[in-house]
Design a protein around this motif. Structure first.
Motif, PDB file in Angstrom:
ATOM      1  N   ALA A 253       0.880  -1.350   0.037  1.00 45.25           N
ATOM      2  CA  ALA A 253       0.161   0.084   0.024  1.00 45.25           C
ATOM      3  C   ALA A 253       0.918   1.277   0.003  1.00 45.25           C
ATOM      4  O   ALA A 253       0.410   2.085  -0.621  1.00 45.25           O
ATOM      5  CB  ALA A 253      -0.910  -0.056   1.110  1.00 45.25           C
ATOM      6  N   ASP A 254       1.942   1.233   0.803  1.00 41.70           N
ATOM      7  CA  ASP A 254       2.761   2.476   0.771  1.00 41.70           C
ATOM      8  C   ASP A 254       3.419   2.736  -0.607  1.00 41.70           C
ATOM      9  O   ASP A 254       3.738   3.828  -0.918  1.00 41.70           O
ATOM     10  CB  ASP A 254       3.832   2.147   1.932  1.00 41.70           C
ATOM     11  N   ASP A 255       3.624   1.831  -1.415  1.00 43.14           N
ATOM     12  CA  ASP A 255       4.527   1.766  -2.721  1.00 43.14           C
ATOM     13  C   ASP A 255       3.574   2.159  -3.619  1.00 43.14           C
ATOM     14  O   ASP A 255       3.723   2.841  -4.417  1.00 43.14           O
ATOM     15  CB  ASP A 255       4.983   0.268  -2.995  1.00 43.14           C
ATOM     16  N   VAL A 256       2.089   1.632  -3.644  1.00 44.52           N
ATOM     17  CA  VAL A 256       1.285   2.106  -4.866  1.00 44.52           C
ATOM     18  C   VAL A 256       0.253   2.930  -4.641  1.00 44.52           C
ATOM     19  O   VAL A 256      -0.331   3.524  -5.570  1.00 44.52           O
ATOM     20  CB  VAL A 256       0.550   0.526  -5.276  1.00 44.52           C
ATOM     21  N   THR A 257       0.259   3.677  -3.403  1.00 43.57           N
ATOM     22  CA  THR A 257      -0.824   4.691  -3.146  1.00 43.57           C
ATOM     23  C   THR A 257      -0.501   6.129  -3.171  1.00 43.57           C
ATOM     24  O   THR A 257      -0.898   6.962  -2.443  1.00 43.57           O
ATOM     25  CB  THR A 257      -1.849   4.461  -2.179  1.00 43.57           C
ATOM     26  N   THR A 258       0.899   6.171  -3.353  1.00 40.20           N
ATOM     27  CA  THR A 258       1.674   7.619  -3.118  1.00 40.20           C
ATOM     28  C   THR A 258       0.856   8.678  -3.835  1.00 40.20           C
ATOM     29  O   THR A 258       0.774   9.895  -3.066  1.00 40.20           O
ATOM     30  CB  THR A 258       3.186   7.630  -3.666  1.00 40.20           C
ATOM     31  N   ASP A 259       0.288   8.354  -4.906  1.00 39.19           N
ATOM     32  CA  ASP A 259      -0.522   9.528  -5.647  1.00 39.19           C
ATOM     33  C   ASP A 259      -1.912   9.199  -5.474  1.00 39.19           C
ATOM     34  O   ASP A 259      -2.722  10.109  -6.092  1.00 39.19           O
ATOM     35  CB  ASP A 259      -0.096   9.411  -7.072  1.00 39.19           C
ATOM     36  N   ALA A 260      -2.268   8.199  -4.794  1.00 37.16           N
ATOM     37  CA  ALA A 260      -3.716   8.082  -4.293  1.00 37.16           C
ATOM     38  C   ALA A 260      -3.816   7.393  -2.860  1.00 37.16           C
ATOM     39  O   ALA A 260      -4.313   6.485  -2.553  1.00 37.16           O
ATOM     40  CB  ALA A 260      -4.187   6.831  -5.293  1.00 37.16           C
ATOM     41  N   PRO A 261      -3.451   8.564  -1.950  1.00 38.41           N
ATOM     42  CA  PRO A 261      -3.478   8.159  -0.633  1.00 38.41           C
ATOM     43  C   PRO A 261      -4.890   7.456  -0.171  1.00 38.41           C
ATOM     44  O   PRO A 261      -4.927   6.958   0.937  1.00 38.41           O
ATOM     45  CB  PRO A 261      -2.994   9.454   0.217  1.00 38.41           C
TER      46      PRO A 261
ATOM     47  N   TRP B 110      -6.508   5.208  -1.252  1.00 37.32           N
ATOM     48  CA  TRP B 110      -6.789   3.928  -1.465  1.00 37.32           C
ATOM     49  C   TRP B 110      -5.871   3.226  -0.663  1.00 37.32           C
ATOM     50  O   TRP B 110      -5.949   1.920  -0.495  1.00 37.32           O
ATOM     51  CB  TRP B 110      -6.163   3.528  -3.035  1.00 37.32           C
ATOM     52  N   HIS B 111      -5.133   3.670   0.355  1.00 39.06           N
ATOM     53  CA  HIS B 111      -4.181   2.984   1.218  1.00 39.06           C
ATOM     54  C   HIS B 111      -4.943   1.999   1.983  1.00 39.06           C
ATOM     55  O   HIS B 111      -4.420   0.864   2.267  1.00 39.06           O
ATOM     56  CB  HIS B 111      -3.492   4.197   1.981  1.00 39.06           C
ATOM     57  N   ASP B 112      -5.832   2.679   2.822  1.00 38.07           N
ATOM     58  CA  ASP B 112      -6.499   1.375   3.586  1.00 38.07           C
ATOM     59  C   ASP B 112      -7.275   0.507   2.617  1.00 38.07           C
ATOM     60  O   ASP B 112      -7.132  -0.893   3.348  1.00 38.07           O
ATOM     61  CB  ASP B 112      -7.678   2.039   4.520  1.00 38.07           C
TER      62      ASP B 112
END
Length: 200
Positions: free
Chosen positions: A15-23, A25-27
């Motif tokens: 999640a930390d890697d793929v949601t940098t530009d879409a926070p 979506w982290h949860d």
């Protein structure tokens, strides 16, 4: 206090890697157990003279399985006509991939660009392993997500596995305001709403 499951740390790193530009979506990524939605897959044999694949089937919480399923990689789940669920141990596939679990970063990127607002309905075209449907359901709620696939086995296997991880997107009538697709979209579904489509 309940201990976190073994996969939780790996999911958080993803999640930390793929949601940098879409926070936002982290949860959703943190709470989607991809390793349970993709229990088996095909892996390319690097040294094979032809395009050969070997079946990967690892214990559920093994470090190797968690490392593979929580990497931002696409996992081929069917090669030619043979799904990894149906291949025998030691069997090799010798064809192009025909179904896969798309890399999570691409799913998040496509879904983020849809600009879905609360209460909007999303149609996920190409259920496949169910990972995209699970992410969408975690983010927007089961009642706002419908997932469809033309392959009966893929649709039923995904429905079963999604239920096991407590994700229950709807099936059936493609009512939607937003439409993410990793495959072709029928013309009759293109009227109205907004869509993002992966192009190869």
């Amino acid at each position: 206090m309940t201990d976190a499951p073994p996969w939780a740390a790996a999911a958080e790193v993803l999640a930390d890697d793929v949601t940098t530009d879409a926070p936002a979506w982290h949860d959703a990524v943190c709470n989607t157990p991809r390793h349970r939605l993709v229990p088996r897959w095909w892996q390319r044999i690097p040294s094979s003279p032809a395009q050969e694949w070997e079946r990967v089937d690892l214990p559920e919480d093994s470090p190797e399985r968690l490392r593979a399923t929580y990497a931002d990689d696409t996992l081929a789940t069917r090669v030619g006509p043979t799904h990894a669920d149906h291949a025998a141990p030691g069997e090799h596939g010798k064809a192009d991939p025909t179904s896969s679990s798309t890399l999570p970063g691409l799913i998040v990127s496509m879904a983020h660009r849809l600009d879905v607002r609360p209460g909007r309905r999303v149609l996920d075209v190409g259920t496949g392993s169910g990972c995209s449907a699970a992410l969408l359901a975690r983010r927007f709620g089961d009642e706002n997500v419908t997932s469809v696939d033309v392959d009966p086995y893929l649709a039923e296997a995904a429905r079963t596995r999604l239920g096991q991880v407590r994700a229950h997107p709807a099936r059936g009538s493609p009512r939607r305001d937003r439409l993410p697709s990793r495959s072709g979209v029928p013309r009759s579904w293109r009227r109205g709403g907004r869509r993002t489509t992966r192009r190869s």
